[in-house]
Design a protein around this motif. Sequence first.
Motif, PDB file in Angstrom:
ATOM      1  N   PRO A 217       0.821  -1.213   0.000  1.00  0.00           N
ATOM      2  CA  PRO A 217       0.000   0.000   0.000  1.00  0.00           C
ATOM      3  C   PRO A 217       0.850   1.257   0.000  1.00  0.00           C
ATOM      4  CG  PRO A 217       0.027  -1.006   2.176  1.00  0.00           C
ATOM      5  CD  PRO A 217       0.742  -1.959   1.269  1.00  0.00           C
ATOM      6  N   GLY A 218       0.180   2.401  -0.053  1.00  0.00           N
ATOM      7  CA  GLY A 218       0.885   3.680   0.002  1.00  0.00           C
ATOM      8  C   GLY A 218       0.240   4.770  -0.833  1.00  0.00           C
ATOM      9  N   LEU A 219      -0.557   4.401  -1.864  1.00  0.00           N
ATOM     10  CA  LEU A 219      -1.196   5.401  -2.714  1.00  0.00           C
ATOM     11  C   LEU A 219      -2.309   6.107  -1.953  1.00  0.00           C
ATOM     12  CD1 LEU A 219      -1.633   6.718  -5.526  1.00  0.00           C
ATOM     13  CD2 LEU A 219      -3.171   4.796  -6.055  1.00  0.00           C
ATOM     14  N   GLU A 220      -2.318   7.436  -2.040  1.00  0.00           N
ATOM     15  CA  GLU A 220      -3.363   8.250  -1.425  1.00  0.00           C
ATOM     16  C   GLU A 220      -3.776   9.343  -2.401  1.00  0.00           C
ATOM     17  OE1 GLU A 220      -2.022   7.872   3.300  1.00  0.00           O
ATOM     18  OE2 GLU A 220      -1.801   9.789   2.241  1.00  0.00           O
ATOM     19  N   ILE A 221      -5.067   9.720  -2.382  1.00  0.00           N
ATOM     20  CA  ILE A 221      -5.548  10.822  -3.220  1.00  0.00           C
ATOM     21  C   ILE A 221      -6.049  11.946  -2.321  1.00  0.00           C
ATOM     22  CG2 ILE A 221      -6.144   9.235  -5.075  1.00  0.00           C
ATOM     23  CD1 ILE A 221      -9.088   9.667  -4.414  1.00  0.00           C
ATOM     24  N   LEU A 222      -5.939  13.171  -2.838  1.00  0.00           N
ATOM     25  CA  LEU A 222      -6.371  14.351  -2.090  1.00  0.00           C
ATOM     26  C   LEU A 222      -7.821  14.643  -2.435  1.00  0.00           C
ATOM     27  CD1 LEU A 222      -5.430  16.630  -0.164  1.00  0.00           C
ATOM     28  CD2 LEU A 222      -4.850  17.960  -2.211  1.00  0.00           C
ATOM     29  N   THR A 223      -8.696  14.582  -1.439  1.00  0.00           N
ATOM     30  CA  THR A 223     -10.119  14.820  -1.666  1.00  0.00           C
ATOM     31  C   THR A 223     -10.394  16.314  -1.807  1.00  0.00           C
ATOM     32  OG1 THR A 223     -10.720  15.064   0.670  1.00  0.00           O
ATOM     33  CG2 THR A 223     -10.609  12.811  -0.219  1.00  0.00           C
TER      34      THR A 223
ATOM     35  N   VAL B  17       2.426   8.869  -2.981  1.00  0.00           N
ATOM     36  CA  VAL B  17       2.735   7.566  -2.393  1.00  0.00           C
ATOM     37  C   VAL B  17       3.517   7.840  -1.113  1.00  0.00           C
ATOM     38  CG1 VAL B  17       3.881   5.333  -2.667  1.00  0.00           C
ATOM     39  CG2 VAL B  17       2.806   6.442  -4.652  1.00  0.00           C
ATOM     40  N   VAL B  18       2.938   7.468   0.024  1.00  0.00           N
ATOM     41  CA  VAL B  18       3.547   7.787   1.312  1.00  0.00           C
ATOM     42  C   VAL B  18       4.563   6.715   1.699  1.00  0.00           C
ATOM     43  CG1 VAL B  18       1.556   9.093   2.117  1.00  0.00           C
ATOM     44  CG2 VAL B  18       1.680   6.629   2.576  1.00  0.00           C
ATOM     45  N   ASN B  19       5.441   7.080   2.601  1.00  0.00           N
ATOM     46  CA  ASN B  19       6.454   6.147   3.090  1.00  0.00           C
ATOM     47  C   ASN B  19       5.809   5.103   3.999  1.00  0.00           C
ATOM     48  OD1 ASN B  19       8.255   7.797   1.758  1.00  0.00           O
ATOM     49  ND2 ASN B  19       8.847   8.925   3.610  1.00  0.00           N
ATOM     50  N   PRO B  20       6.348   3.880   4.006  1.00  0.00           N
ATOM     51  CA  PRO B  20       5.768   2.826   4.847  1.00  0.00           C
ATOM     52  C   PRO B  20       6.137   3.014   6.308  1.00  0.00           C
ATOM     53  CG  PRO B  20       7.752   2.016   3.805  1.00  0.00           C
ATOM     54  CD  PRO B  20       7.523   3.411   3.261  1.00  0.00           C
ATOM     55  N   ARG B  21       5.371   2.372   7.162  1.00  0.00           N
ATOM     56  CA  ARG B  21       5.695   2.405   8.592  1.00  0.00           C
ATOM     57  C   ARG B  21       7.006   1.687   8.865  1.00  0.00           C
ATOM     58  NH1 ARG B  21      -0.160   1.160  11.557  1.00  0.00           N
ATOM     59  NH2 ARG B  21      -1.246   3.033  10.768  1.00  0.00           N
ATOM     60  N   SER B  22       7.229   0.599   8.144  1.00  0.00           N
ATOM     61  CA  SER B  22       8.476  -0.149   8.296  1.00  0.00           C
ATOM     62  C   SER B  22       9.482   0.305   7.245  1.00  0.00           C
ATOM     63  CB  SER B  22       8.232  -1.656   8.144  1.00  0.00           C
ATOM     64  OG  SER B  22       9.457  -2.351   8.037  1.00  0.00           O
ATOM     65  N   SER B  23      10.660   0.702   7.671  1.00  0.00           N
ATOM     66  CA  SER B  23      11.690   1.149   6.735  1.00  0.00           C
ATOM     67  C   SER B  23      12.232  -0.001   5.900  1.00  0.00           C
ATOM     68  CB  SER B  23      12.834   1.824   7.496  1.00  0.00           C
ATOM     69  OG  SER B  23      13.461   0.895   8.376  1.00  0.00           O
ATOM     70  N   GLN B  24      11.840  -1.235   6.232  1.00  0.00           N
ATOM     71  CA  GLN B  24      12.333  -2.415   5.506  1.00  0.00           C
ATOM     72  C   GLN B  24      11.394  -2.860   4.392  1.00  0.00           C
ATOM     73  OE1 GLN B  24      15.475  -3.403   6.204  1.00  0.00           O
ATOM     74  NE2 GLN B  24      15.319  -1.629   7.567  1.00  0.00           N
TER      75      GLN B  24
END
Length: 307
Positions: free
Chosen positions: A203-209, A247-254
């Motif tokens: 995951p990671g994709l986000e749209i601006l409403t 696309v936001v960064n994941p919670r886990s850097s791995q």
Amino acid sequence: MTRPTIPVVSYPDLLSTTVARQRAIATLGEALEAVGFFILEPHPISPEVVRRAYQVAAEVFALPESAKAQYTFPQRQGQGGFSSLGSEQAKGYTVPDLKEFWHINFHNLNGTDTPWPQEVPSFRPVMTRLYQQLMACAEVLLGACAEYLGQPQDWLVSMATGGNTVLRLAHYPAVGATPPGSLRAAPHEDINLITLLCEATAPGLEILTQQGEWLPVQTHPGQIVVDTGDMLQNLTNGLFRSTTHRVVNPRSSQQARLSMPFFVHPRPEVDLTPIDSLIRRTGGVPQFPPITAAAYLAQRLEEIQVK
């Protein structure tokens, strides 16, 4: 306030000759007006082709940097071959995106552009199949868009025929500590007519409403995310919305991520000036100046600072 949802359109309904087709076209058009995005489910892309495409893409991105670098062609501004980590920076941002990518374009398929990676022999046939299947799907969607807009069914398809449509293989590596303010993909809008995005590996994709909130796009295998690009927004005088996304960064850097957006482009000479019927449909005032696809693409490539 209820958060907006992304409408779902059935590909088989778009191919039918029943009232279901008209409903599907209406859902598609209303989604691109209100949200700028819709989800296609089911879709015609082979799950096995998608699986193999991600497999061979991972093999290419795992090559040594020296091997990948031989497929970098700065004169093409990232429109063919390999672009290294940090080579693209979103308009208005001072730090580059945390991704590397490989572009396969229309000219690749016809043998007149950048070379294919020799280290992974299966890359070319797999990506050629994926490209061809996505293009066939895109033509159906463009025909539905045209019909919703009251234009001949081949209006947008004819613009895209021979256009330098690009399949981007994007790799967001597990990078550990990141520079302040950096994202896998900073907020941006797509340049092209429409984009088709097979399900990503994470995951990671986000749209601006329209309410100014970031909405995560939750998808699963068997879905394709479709969105309006700026060029189609221009043609429709803003009736179809080109929505900001990231696309936001994941919670886990791995956690690494792979995605495969398919950017459908018109031919360079196509006029993107808003057409009269859609100017009338959107208040009677042109919102965008006259410009060709070639000039628009050159302008945007300069803005996003492709290295």
